[in-house]
Design an enzyme around this catalytic site. Structure first.
Site, short mmCIF file in Angstrom:
data_model
loop_
_atom_site.label_atom_id
_atom_site.label_comp_id
_atom_site.label_asym_id
_atom_site.label_seq_id
_atom_site.Cartn_x
_atom_site.Cartn_y
_atom_site.Cartn_z
N GLU A 1 36.32 45.77 36.77
CA GLU A 1 36.89 45.88 35.42
C GLU A 1 36.56 47.20 34.75
O GLU A 1 37.18 47.55 33.74
CB GLU A 1 36.40 44.70 34.56
CG GLU A 1 36.98 43.37 35.02
CD GLU A 1 36.33 42.16 34.35
OE1 GLU A 1 37.03 41.16 34.17
OE2 GLU A 1 35.13 42.21 34.02
N ASP B 1 45.13 34.28 35.62
CA ASP B 1 45.40 32.91 36.11
C ASP B 1 45.73 32.01 34.93
O ASP B 1 45.58 32.40 33.78
CB ASP B 1 44.17 32.37 36.87
CG ASP B 1 42.94 32.33 35.99
OD1 ASP B 1 42.19 33.31 35.97
OD2 ASP B 1 42.76 31.33 35.26
#
Ligand code: ADE
Length: 232
Positions: free
Chosen positions: A13, A200
Site C-alpha cells: 500500500e 472485495d
C-alpha cells in the site's frame, strides 16, 4: 520541521509512495520504519504500520511525537459495505469508528468508546475536498464516494457479519486501521483522512476477490494519494 504523515497497513500500500520520496532518511521505532523525505517540496513521512488497530494507533502517535505530523493520511484497501460501491472504486472517509467496540453492558451504544465524547471521528473537510479533486484527475474511470469507514480487528468475509455492521453503523467501507488512526489524530488535534480503494465485497466472495483485485485497488489509492500530496 512539520510533516505530512502517510500510513499504509501493508507494504504494497505504500511502496510506490516511498519510491517518490527524495533525500530519504529512515528511522526505526516500535518495529516500524519511518521513511522521511521530500515530495514536491513538502516534508512527507511514509510508513507501514502493520495490520490492525493497535499498530495503526501506535504508528500515528509516533508520527505526531517524533516527526511533528501536522496531518495524517491513511491509504489502502477495504471491503465494500454498499452494493453501489464496486471493486476498484474509492471511498474517502467522512468519519470513522470502530465497529468492534462494545460496552453496551454499561449503557453505551455499540461502537461507542466508554468515557469518550466522540462516537465517530470526523475526517478533515479540506483533505476530503482535495482527495475528491485528485481522484477525479488521476482515476477518471472509477467512482469516488464520501462516507463513513468502519474499522475492526476482523477481516469481514461473511454476509451476515457484513449486514450486521451495515445495519448498525451504515458504513460505506470496512477495514482494520482507519478508525484507530482517526482516533489518534483527533486526540492529538491534527487533521486526518482515510482513503480506501475497494478490494472485495466483504461477504462470502471476499477471499477470492481480495487476491484477484488487491493490486488494482492499491494502484488507485496510491495514485490518488500521490496526486493529493502534490496538491497540498
Ligand atoms: N480490507 C480489505 N478488505 C477487507 C475486509 N473485507 N474486511 C476487513 N478489512 C479489509
Amino acid at each position: 520541521m512539520k510533516c505530512i504523515g502517510v500510513i499504509g497497513a501493508m507494504e504494497q500500500e505504500i511502496s510506490r509512495l516511498k519510491e517518490k520520496l527524495e533525500n530519504v532518511k529512515i528511522t526505526r521505532k516500535a518495529s516500524m520504519d519511518f521513511y522521511e523525505g521530500n515530495l514536491d517540496g513538502k516534508r512527507v513521512v511514509v510508513v507501514k504500520s502493520g495490520i490492525c488497530k493497535v499498530n495503526a494507533g501506535i504508528c500515528t502517535q509516533i508520527l505526531v511525537d517524533l516527526f511533528e505530523a501536522e496531518a495524517v493520511i491513511n491509504t489502502g484497501i477495504a471491503g465494500s459495505l454498499n452494493k453501489d460501491i464496486n471493486i476498484g472504486d474509492i471511498v474517502v472517509s467522512t468519519d470513522v469508528l470502530q465497529h468492534d467496540v462494545d460496552a453496551r453492558i454499561f449503557g453505551y451504544s455499540r461502537g461507542q468508546i466508554p468515557q469518550m465524547d466522540a462516537f465517530s471521528f470526523q475526517a478533515d473537510e479540506g483533505l476530503r475536498r482535495l482527495a475528491v479533486q485528485a481522484c477525479c484527475e488521476v482515476n477518471p474511470d472509477i467512482q469516488i464516494f464520501e462516507g463513513r469507514i468502519v474499522s475492526g480487528d476482523q477481516f469481514i468475509s461473511d454476509k451476515k457479519v457484513k449486514d450486521d455492521i451495515v445495519g448498525e453503523f451504515g458504513g460505506f467501507a470496512v477495514e482494520m486501521e482507519g478508525a484507530a488512526i482517526g482516533q489518534a489524530a483527533c486526540l492529538n488535534e491534527i487533521p486526518f483522512l482515510v482513503i480506501r480503494a475497494i478490494s472485495d465485497k466483504a461477504d462470502g466472495s471476499a477471499q477470492m476477490d481480495y487476491t484477484e483485485f488487491e493490486s488494482a485497488a492499491i494502484e488507485h489509492s496510491v495514485k490518488l494519494t500521490y496526486k493529493m500530496l502534490q496538491k497540498m
